[in-house]
Motif scaffolding. Sequence first.
Motif, PDB file in Angstrom:
ATOM      1  N   TYR A 259      14.515  -1.933   3.095  1.00 19.41           N
ATOM      2  CA  TYR A 259      13.727  -2.941   3.807  1.00 19.41           C
ATOM      3  C   TYR A 259      13.978  -4.285   3.138  1.00 19.41           C
ATOM      4  O   TYR A 259      14.373  -4.341   1.978  1.00 19.41           O
ATOM      5  N   CYS A 262       8.625  -6.301   1.253  1.00 23.06           N
ATOM      6  CA  CYS A 262       7.488  -5.375   1.262  1.00 23.06           C
ATOM      7  C   CYS A 262       6.304  -6.016   2.013  1.00 23.06           C
ATOM      8  O   CYS A 262       6.235  -7.232   2.166  1.00 23.06           O
ATOM      9  N   THR A 264       2.764  -4.773   1.572  1.00 28.78           N
ATOM     10  CA  THR A 264       1.576  -4.012   1.161  1.00 28.78           C
ATOM     11  C   THR A 264       0.284  -4.678   1.646  1.00 28.78           C
ATOM     12  O   THR A 264      -0.747  -4.019   1.710  1.00 28.78           O
ATOM     13  N   PRO A 279      -0.053  -7.814  -5.664  1.00 36.55           N
ATOM     14  CA  PRO A 279       0.045  -7.081  -4.424  1.00 36.55           C
ATOM     15  C   PRO A 279       0.092  -5.569  -4.624  1.00 36.55           C
ATOM     16  O   PRO A 279      -0.068  -4.830  -3.665  1.00 36.55           O
ATOM     17  N   CYS A 280       0.309  -5.092  -5.900  1.00 38.16           N
ATOM     18  CA  CYS A 280       0.486  -3.654  -6.066  1.00 38.16           C
ATOM     19  C   CYS A 280       0.411  -3.275  -7.541  1.00 38.16           C
ATOM     20  O   CYS A 280       0.341  -4.137  -8.409  1.00 38.16           O
ATOM     21  N   ARG A 282       2.595  -2.406  -9.633  1.00 40.23           N
ATOM     22  CA  ARG A 282       3.658  -2.882 -10.511  1.00 40.23           C
ATOM     23  C   ARG A 282       3.396  -4.303 -11.009  1.00 40.23           C
ATOM     24  O   ARG A 282       3.850  -4.693 -12.069  1.00 40.23           O
ATOM     25  N   PHE A 283       2.645  -5.058 -10.242  1.00 36.12           N
ATOM     26  CA  PHE A 283       2.352  -6.437 -10.646  1.00 36.12           C
ATOM     27  C   PHE A 283       0.899  -6.587 -11.087  1.00 36.12           C
ATOM     28  O   PHE A 283       0.335  -7.666 -11.058  1.00 36.12           O
ATOM     29  N   CYS A 312      10.059  -8.908  -2.266  1.00 30.93           N
ATOM     30  CA  CYS A 312      10.205  -7.720  -3.114  1.00 30.93           C
ATOM     31  C   CYS A 312      10.620  -6.478  -2.313  1.00 30.93           C
ATOM     32  O   CYS A 312      10.086  -6.221  -1.243  1.00 30.93           O
ATOM     33  N   ASN A 313      11.568  -5.732  -2.852  1.00 31.45           N
ATOM     34  CA  ASN A 313      11.870  -4.405  -2.284  1.00 31.45           C
ATOM     35  C   ASN A 313      12.200  -3.459  -3.413  1.00 31.45           C
ATOM     36  O   ASN A 313      13.145  -2.695  -3.351  1.00 31.45           O
ATOM     37  N   GLU A 314      11.363  -3.507  -4.441  1.00 31.01           N
ATOM     38  CA  GLU A 314      11.656  -2.747  -5.657  1.00 31.01           C
ATOM     39  C   GLU A 314      11.325  -1.267  -5.542  1.00 31.01           C
ATOM     40  O   GLU A 314      11.853  -0.458  -6.289  1.00 31.01           O
ATOM     41  N   CYS A 315      10.388  -0.913  -4.639  1.00 31.47           N
ATOM     42  CA  CYS A 315      10.045   0.509  -4.540  1.00 31.47           C
ATOM     43  C   CYS A 315      11.172   1.252  -3.832  1.00 31.47           C
ATOM     44  O   CYS A 315      11.573   0.885  -2.731  1.00 31.47           O
ATOM     45  N   VAL A 321       5.074   2.421   1.317  1.00 34.81           N
ATOM     46  CA  VAL A 321       5.591   1.051   1.200  1.00 34.81           C
ATOM     47  C   VAL A 321       6.647   0.803   2.274  1.00 34.81           C
ATOM     48  O   VAL A 321       6.684  -0.238   2.927  1.00 34.81           O
TER      49      VAL A 321
END
Length: 356
Positions: A259, A262, A264, A279-280, A282-283, A312-315, A321
């Motif tokens: 994607y 993100c 979220t 936002p999640c 991880r942050f 962000c598209n780290e997940c 997500v």
Amino acid sequence: MLRELKVLGSYSLNRLQGRKSPLVATFALTSYCNFYCPMCIFGASDKEAQMTNALENDLKTEQWKYVMSKVAPHVIWSIVEGGEPTTRRDIMELLRHLHSIGLGFTLITNGSMLHTLDLKELASYGVVCTSIDSVKEEAYCKIRGVSPSMYKRVMENVRLLSKYNVKRAINTVITKYNCDEFITHEYFDFVRKELDVHAVNFSFVEDVFPSKYRLAPDRESKSRVAKAIMDYAKSHDDPFIATPFRYLKDMIEYGRAMYDACATWKVIFVQADGSVIVPCYRFDSPENRMSIIEHSIDEIYRHRAWEITDRCNECDSFSCVWYLAQNPLNIADAYIRGLISLIKYFATTRIGLNAK
Ligand SMILES: C[S@@+](CC[C@H](N)C(=O)[O-])C[C@H]1O[C@@H](n2cnc3c(N)ncnc32)[C@H](O)[C@@H]1O
Ligand code: SF4
Ligand code: SF4
């Protein structure tokens, strides 16, 4: 219905004006969990410390009711989870409250305490989604960090959902320990025949503690499992595979969920202590947390850290997500397949009844 239409209307208006706003709420009712899943932040081994922390910091009954009522006008549906939400003594009171304010919910649970709930009552208004990653005792126990007796208890409890006719589904996390049963179809047969559950959603595990545990299957296994699930879904209606094909295709082609950005923010995720982490996970940091008791939803949605989601598209594989990042039209396949399988289900049931 009118309520949901109103929410959709104001959501669309916000989007047209470029503003972020929620559509769904997640209420993580407690930070305590009685399981030890290595993939999850609530799987920590010191349960005494976890319980002490939960007793001190988790919102109390009346605070949760206040939060639920405050969020309800802004969302069309809610997810009740944790930690393990059924470890709260007031769980039925809180679910009843959601029902009384007209907010539908899906209770996500590890299934261990379902026998303590009023399932007859729950059958009249709730949806229960039990997390069962493997139908094989050994793999189940490895992924959930529990004993064989707990595996048996959970399976018995899921059968209770069928006995009381509770609307039910299963959530399954794919790890390196449970790949084979999807390829052989053993998993699907067991869910349908032994558990009497007819809808399953899959997510590949997100390695949230990569330095401690790596649970994700290797690239080739990911691809094989995703293909096996997709092939099954194409040729079988039962259990219905709720996972969109696009998510599975991403896993086959790229080994991760794809994607651009993100989103979220489509879910307002209220933690057990009443904070919304923007936002999640991880942050997460003190300046990225806002109390939903002290702040309005508009104030929370003006927090600068939401901007992180724009790029962000780290997940890699969290299906939730991935879902949120999609344009709903892109995942319409799962809804259409669901509708067709529902129609077929009713058609067969009626034929069955007529035959009697
Ligand atoms: C955090 S749990 C809370 C509810 C409940 N305790 C349960 O296990 O169902 C919510 C869902 O997240 C899933 N989950 C937890 N850690 C995960 C991870 N690292 N990757 C993917 N899914 C995960 C669980 O399997 C469960 O279906
Ligand atoms: S049962 Fe649920 S909350 Fe508890 S450790 Fe496992 S995934 Fe996390
Ligand atoms: S993609 Fe980025 S912003 Fe979204 S949940 Fe994952 S780490 Fe957080």
